[in-house]
Scaffold this motif. Structure first.
Motif, PDB file in Angstrom:
ATOM      1  N   LEU A   1      -9.382  -7.690  -6.456  1.00 22.15           N
ATOM      2  CA  LEU A   1      -8.871  -7.224  -5.057  1.00 22.15           C
ATOM      3  C   LEU A   1      -8.619  -5.737  -4.949  1.00 22.15           C
ATOM      4  O   LEU A   1      -7.534  -5.350  -5.470  1.00 22.15           O
ATOM      5  CB  LEU A   1      -7.659  -8.268  -5.010  1.00 22.15           C
ATOM      6  N   PRO A   2      -9.295  -5.026  -4.305  1.00 22.08           N
ATOM      7  CA  PRO A   2      -9.147  -3.749  -4.094  1.00 22.08           C
ATOM      8  C   PRO A   2      -7.781  -3.573  -3.085  1.00 22.08           C
ATOM      9  O   PRO A   2      -7.399  -4.406  -2.572  1.00 22.08           O
ATOM     10  CB  PRO A   2     -10.338  -3.261  -3.541  1.00 22.08           C
ATOM     11  N   SER A   3      -7.229  -2.320  -3.087  1.00 20.56           N
ATOM     12  CA  SER A   3      -6.008  -2.047  -2.389  1.00 20.56           C
ATOM     13  C   SER A   3      -6.626  -2.164  -0.806  1.00 20.56           C
ATOM     14  O   SER A   3      -5.555  -2.393  -0.114  1.00 20.56           O
ATOM     15  CB  SER A   3      -5.573  -0.490  -2.591  1.00 20.56           C
ATOM     16  N   PHE A   4      -7.687  -1.682  -0.448  1.00 21.71           N
ATOM     17  CA  PHE A   4      -7.883  -1.757   1.181  1.00 21.71           C
ATOM     18  C   PHE A   4      -7.787  -3.412   1.494  1.00 21.71           C
ATOM     19  O   PHE A   4      -7.963  -3.855   2.734  1.00 21.71           O
ATOM     20  CB  PHE A   4      -9.106  -1.055   1.388  1.00 21.71           C
ATOM     21  N   VAL A   5      -7.959  -4.239   0.727  1.00 23.70           N
ATOM     22  CA  VAL A   5      -8.093  -5.696   0.890  1.00 23.70           C
ATOM     23  C   VAL A   5      -6.520  -6.244   0.559  1.00 23.70           C
ATOM     24  O   VAL A   5      -6.129  -6.952   1.418  1.00 23.70           O
ATOM     25  CB  VAL A   5      -9.306  -6.396   0.278  1.00 23.70           C
ATOM     26  N   LEU A   6      -5.931  -5.985  -0.411  1.00 21.77           N
ATOM     27  CA  LEU A   6      -4.597  -6.384  -0.698  1.00 21.77           C
ATOM     28  C   LEU A   6      -3.562  -5.855   0.261  1.00 21.77           C
ATOM     29  O   LEU A   6      -2.809  -6.510   0.790  1.00 21.77           O
ATOM     30  CB  LEU A   6      -4.160  -5.803  -1.986  1.00 21.77           C
ATOM     31  N   GLY A   7      -3.719  -4.758   0.889  1.00 25.14           N
ATOM     32  CA  GLY A   7      -2.683  -3.779   1.606  1.00 25.14           C
ATOM     33  C   GLY A   7      -2.552  -4.707   2.938  1.00 25.14           C
ATOM     34  O   GLY A   7      -1.763  -5.252   3.379  1.00 25.14           O
ATOM     35  N   PRO A   8      -3.859  -5.113   3.653  1.00 28.60           N
ATOM     36  CA  PRO A   8      -3.775  -5.967   5.015  1.00 28.60           C
ATOM     37  C   PRO A   8      -3.185  -7.244   4.659  1.00 28.60           C
ATOM     38  O   PRO A   8      -2.615  -7.469   5.507  1.00 28.60           O
ATOM     39  CB  PRO A   8      -5.304  -5.783   5.429  1.00 28.60           C
ATOM     40  N   LEU A   9      -3.493  -7.820   3.489  1.00 26.86           N
ATOM     41  CA  LEU A   9      -3.143  -9.118   3.326  1.00 26.86           C
ATOM     42  C   LEU A   9      -1.558  -9.136   3.131  1.00 26.86           C
ATOM     43  O   LEU A   9      -0.903 -10.045   3.716  1.00 26.86           O
ATOM     44  CB  LEU A   9      -3.639  -9.839   2.069  1.00 26.86           C
ATOM     45  N   LEU A  10      -0.879  -8.332   2.516  1.00 26.91           N
ATOM     46  CA  LEU A  10       0.452  -8.165   2.266  1.00 26.91           C
ATOM     47  C   LEU A  10       0.822  -7.911   3.726  1.00 26.91           C
ATOM     48  O   LEU A  10       2.174  -8.401   4.009  1.00 26.91           O
ATOM     49  CB  LEU A  10       0.730  -7.142   1.117  1.00 26.91           C
ATOM     50  N   ILE A  11       0.504  -7.015   4.291  1.00 26.92           N
ATOM     51  CA  ILE A  11       0.982  -6.677   5.591  1.00 26.92           C
ATOM     52  C   ILE A  11       1.024  -7.960   6.511  1.00 26.92           C
ATOM     53  O   ILE A  11       1.988  -8.235   7.346  1.00 26.92           O
ATOM     54  CB  ILE A  11       0.443  -5.605   6.449  1.00 26.92           C
ATOM     55  N   LEU A  12      -0.088  -8.713   6.596  1.00 29.31           N
ATOM     56  CA  LEU A  12      -0.163  -9.949   7.374  1.00 29.31           C
ATOM     57  C   LEU A  12       0.877 -11.111   6.948  1.00 29.31           C
ATOM     58  O   LEU A  12       1.469 -11.772   7.895  1.00 29.31           O
ATOM     59  CB  LEU A  12      -1.535 -10.481   7.154  1.00 29.31           C
ATOM     60  N   VAL A  13       1.029 -11.257   5.637  1.00 28.77           N
ATOM     61  CA  VAL A  13       1.834 -12.453   5.116  1.00 28.77           C
ATOM     62  C   VAL A  13       3.333 -11.959   5.149  1.00 28.77           C
ATOM     63  O   VAL A  13       4.262 -12.348   5.806  1.00 28.77           O
ATOM     64  CB  VAL A  13       1.771 -12.630   3.562  1.00 28.77           C
TER      65      VAL A  13
ATOM     66  N   ASP B   1      10.641  -0.137   3.229  1.00 25.37           N
ATOM     67  CA  ASP B   1       9.196   0.242   3.608  1.00 25.37           C
ATOM     68  C   ASP B   1       8.452   0.905   2.460  1.00 25.37           C
ATOM     69  O   ASP B   1       7.361   1.380   2.762  1.00 25.37           O
ATOM     70  CB  ASP B   1       9.206   1.262   4.761  1.00 25.37           C
ATOM     71  N   LYS B   2       8.989   0.799   1.271  1.00 28.37           N
ATOM     72  CA  LYS B   2       8.278   1.418  -0.115  1.00 28.37           C
ATOM     73  C   LYS B   2       7.943   0.447  -0.866  1.00 28.37           C
ATOM     74  O   LYS B   2       7.227   0.603  -1.789  1.00 28.37           O
ATOM     75  CB  LYS B   2       9.597   2.168  -0.784  1.00 28.37           C
ATOM     76  N   ILE B   3       8.331  -0.928  -0.621  1.00 36.16           N
ATOM     77  CA  ILE B   3       7.833  -1.967  -1.376  1.00 36.16           C
ATOM     78  C   ILE B   3       6.427  -2.543  -1.310  1.00 36.16           C
ATOM     79  O   ILE B   3       5.782  -2.273  -2.202  1.00 36.16           O
ATOM     80  CB  ILE B   3       8.903  -3.499  -1.126  1.00 36.16           C
ATOM     81  N   LEU B   4       5.766  -2.557  -0.129  1.00 35.42           N
ATOM     82  CA  LEU B   4       4.551  -3.253  -0.107  1.00 35.42           C
ATOM     83  C   LEU B   4       3.600  -2.015  -0.374  1.00 35.42           C
ATOM     84  O   LEU B   4       2.771  -2.567  -0.941  1.00 35.42           O
ATOM     85  CB  LEU B   4       4.379  -3.557   1.499  1.00 35.42           C
ATOM     86  N   PRO B   5       3.855  -0.724  -0.179  1.00 34.98           N
ATOM     87  CA  PRO B   5       2.832   0.202  -0.565  1.00 34.98           C
ATOM     88  C   PRO B   5       2.726   0.553  -2.064  1.00 34.98           C
ATOM     89  O   PRO B   5       1.678   0.431  -2.583  1.00 34.98           O
ATOM     90  CB  PRO B   5       3.447   1.532   0.200  1.00 34.98           C
ATOM     91  N   SER B   6       4.086   0.288  -2.591  1.00 35.74           N
ATOM     92  CA  SER B   6       4.025   0.589  -4.269  1.00 35.74           C
ATOM     93  C   SER B   6       3.334  -0.793  -4.912  1.00 35.74           C
ATOM     94  O   SER B   6       2.627  -0.605  -5.833  1.00 35.74           O
ATOM     95  CB  SER B   6       5.517   0.524  -4.527  1.00 35.74           C
ATOM     96  N   ILE B   7       3.473  -2.031  -4.410  1.00 35.95           N
ATOM     97  CA  ILE B   7       2.805  -3.122  -4.857  1.00 35.95           C
ATOM     98  C   ILE B   7       1.265  -3.081  -4.463  1.00 35.95           C
ATOM     99  O   ILE B   7       0.365  -3.305  -5.444  1.00 35.95           O
ATOM    100  CB  ILE B   7       3.316  -4.552  -4.147  1.00 35.95           C
TER     101      ILE B   7
END
Length: 307
Positions: free
Chosen positions: A141-153, A172-178
Motif C-alpha cells: 500500500l503506497p503512501s499516496f493510497v494510504l494517506g487518502p484512506l486515513l484522511i477518509l476514515v 495534525d502530526k499523527i496521520l502524516p507520520s503514520i
C-alpha cells in the motif's frame, strides 16, 4: 572507525559532483524555461530576464559559475520567489521535513521491530501470521493510497484527527507520520523477524536458555542485538527514503516542508531551487548511509576488517 569515516567522506565528494552535473544537464534538457507561463512574455522582457540570471551564457559557463558559487555556500536566487534565495527557502522548509521524517522513523522502528520480534517468538502460528500479513499489506500500500484512506476514515468519517497543516495542534502530526512510516515499518518487521529467527537458532542462545534465563531476558539481552544487524543496515536507506518520500505526504496533508517546495520548483522549472534541493537531499542521504554503516560496525566489530 576514523579511517572508514574519512574514506567515506572523500568518496562522497565525486558523488556530489556527479549529482550536480547530471541534475544541471537534465533540467536544462527539459522543455520550457523558468519564465514560461500562461501569459506571453514580450521578447525584450524575456531577454532581460535571461540576462539577469545569466541564462543566455553558454551552458558550460553557467555550470562552472554555479559550482563556483556553490563552493561558497550560495545556492543562488529562486526564480519562483525573486525576493528569496534558495538557501532561505531551504532554511524555512527543512525543519518541518526533518521533524516529519523523525516521527515517521520512530513509527517505523516501534511498530516494525515490535511486530517482527513478536512474530519470531512463535513462527508459523497465528502470532506470526497476523503481524506479517499486516506487514505485507503495508508494503503493497503506497503512501499516496494510504494517506487518502486515513484522511477518509480518521479525518472525515470519525473526525478524530486534523487532515492538513503542521504545528497547529499535536494531532495534525499523527496521520502524516503514520502515512510516511507505515511502509518502512512493514519492511523493518520482516527484517526483524528474519534476524530474530536466525539469532535464536544460534548456539549461544541455546546456552543462555540452558542456564535457566527467562525467555524475555534471552530475547532482549542476548538475541536482540544480533538480530538488529539487518535492521541497522536498512536504517540508512530507510531514513533516506523517508526524506525523499515526504514529497507525496507533504502534498497530501498540505505540510510546508521541502517536499512541497521541490514539487513547485519542478512544475515552475525553477532551476536553482531544483539544484539546491537535489544537492541537499543527496547530502542527507550520504550522511544517513554513513551513520548507518558506522552504527553497524559498532554493533559488529568483525565487519571492521572487511571495510
Amino acid at each position: 572507525m576514523l579511517r572508514i569515516f574519512l574514506q567515506r567522506c572523500l568518496s562522497a565528494i565525486p558523488v556530489l559532483f556527479l549529482v550536480v552535473l547530471f541534475t544541471f544537464i537534465l533540467i536544462r534538457l527539459a522543455p520550457g524555461g523558468p519564465f514560461d507561463d500562461e501569459r506571453a512574455v514580450p521578447p525584450q522582457v524575456l531577454e532581460n530576464l535571461n540576462k539577469r540570471y545569466h541564462l543566455d551564457d553558454p551552458i558550460h559557463v553557467q555550470f562552472f559559475d554555479y559550482v563556483k558559487h556553490l563552493l561558497q555556500g550560495d545556492f543562488g536566487p529562486s526564480f519562483k520567489y525573486p525576493s528569496r534565495t534558495v538557501t532561505e527557502v531551504i532554511y524555512a522548509g527543512i525543519p518541518v521535513t526533518l521533524e516529519l521524517s523523525l516521527y515517521a522513523f520512530l513509527v517505523a522502528l516501534v511498530f516494525g521491530i515490535t511486530s517482527g520480534v513478536i512474530a519470531s517468538l512463535k513462527p508459523n502460528t497465528l502470532q506470526d501470521y497476523v503481524p506479517m500479513s499486516a506487514a505485507m499489506i503495508g508494503i503493497c500500500l503506497p503512501s499516496f493510497v494510504l494517506g487518502p484512506l486515513l484522511i477518509l476514515v480518521f479525518g472525515i468519517q470519525l473526525d478524530w484527527l486534523p487532515v492538513s497543516g503542521w504545528g497547529v495542534t499535536p494531532g495534525d502530526k499523527i496521520l502524516p507520520s503514520i502515512t510516511l512510516g507505515a511502509g518502512y515499518a512493514a519492511y523493518l518487521a520482516r527484517l526483524s523477524r528474519g534476524g530474530m529467527l536466525e539469532t535464536l537458532s544460534q548456539d549461544y542462545i541455546r546456552t543462555a536458555r540452558a542456564k535457566g534465563l527467562s525467555g524475555w531476558r534471552v530475547v532482549f539481552h542476548h538475541a536482540l542485538r544480533g538480530a538488529l544487524a539487518p535492521v541497522v543496515s536498512f536504517a540508512g536507506p530507510a531514513v533516506a527514503g523517508l526524506l525523499s518520500g515526504s514529497f507525496v505526504v507533504e502534498t497530501i496533508y498540505q505540510i510546508p516542508g521541502l517536499g512541497r517546495f521541490y514539487l513547485q520548483a519542478a512544475f515552475n522549472r525553477d532551476y536553482t531551487m531544483i539544484l539546491g534541493m537535489t544537492i541537499l537531499f543527496a547530502f542527507l542521504i550520504i550522511i544517513c548511509n554513513l551513520l548507518a554503516d558506522l552504527l553497524l560496525l559498532w554493533l559488529n566489530p568483525k565487519l571492521r576488517g572487511r571495510k
